[in-house]
Design a protein around this motif. Structure first.
Motif, PDB file in Angstrom:
ATOM      1  N   HIS A  27       0.898  -1.157   0.094  1.00  0.00           N
ATOM      2  CA  HIS A  27      -0.086  -0.025  -0.090  1.00  0.00           C
ATOM      3  C   HIS A  27       0.749   1.321  -0.082  1.00  0.00           C
ATOM      4  O   HIS A  27       0.378   2.124  -0.670  1.00  0.00           O
ATOM      5  CB  HIS A  27      -0.905  -0.002   1.150  1.00  0.00           C
ATOM      6  N   TYR A  28       2.002   1.299   0.782  1.00  0.00           N
ATOM      7  CA  TYR A  28       2.869   2.354   0.847  1.00  0.00           C
ATOM      8  C   TYR A  28       3.630   2.525  -0.547  1.00  0.00           C
ATOM      9  O   TYR A  28       3.564   3.634  -1.109  1.00  0.00           O
ATOM     10  CB  TYR A  28       3.885   2.423   2.017  1.00  0.00           C
ATOM     11  N   GLY A  31       0.776   4.147  -3.306  1.00  0.00           N
ATOM     12  CA  GLY A  31       0.708   5.466  -2.899  1.00  0.00           C
ATOM     13  C   GLY A  31       1.758   6.185  -3.312  1.00  0.00           C
ATOM     14  O   GLY A  31       1.651   7.652  -3.919  1.00  0.00           O
ATOM     15  N   LYS A  34       1.820   6.882  -7.043  1.00  0.00           N
ATOM     16  CA  LYS A  34       0.730   7.394  -7.523  1.00  0.00           C
ATOM     17  C   LYS A  34       1.089   8.827  -7.238  1.00  0.00           C
ATOM     18  O   LYS A  34       0.913   9.891  -8.203  1.00  0.00           O
ATOM     19  CB  LYS A  34      -0.593   7.221  -6.612  1.00  0.00           C
ATOM     20  N   LYS A  35       1.900   9.342  -6.194  1.00  0.00           N
ATOM     21  CA  LYS A  35       2.202  10.502  -6.129  1.00  0.00           C
ATOM     22  C   LYS A  35       3.049  11.118  -6.929  1.00  0.00           C
ATOM     23  O   LYS A  35       3.318  12.198  -7.564  1.00  0.00           O
ATOM     24  CB  LYS A  35       2.828  10.632  -4.549  1.00  0.00           C
TER      25      LYS A  35
END
Length: 52
Positions: A27-28, A31, A34-35
């Motif tokens: 999950h990290y 994210g 995506k950033k």
């Protein structure tokens, strides 16, 4: 026979701990990716749907 619950509990904790570590890491990293895509001006890719 007194050692069986100790061994099985230790194994269970090890498996669940490893699974939790990789779930949080996944999950990290997702994210973070995506950033970076938003930072570079790219639109994030839509989620892939699996039908079947």
């Amino acid at each position: 026979m007194d050692w069986v619950p100790i061994v099985l509990l230790t194994f269970k904790l090890l498996v669940f701990g490893t699974g939790m570590f990789f779930a949080i890491k996944w999950h990290y990293d997702k994210g973070k990716k995506k950033k970076e895509a938003e930072k570079n001006g790219q639109a994030p890719s839509p989620p892939v749907e699996k039908n079947g």
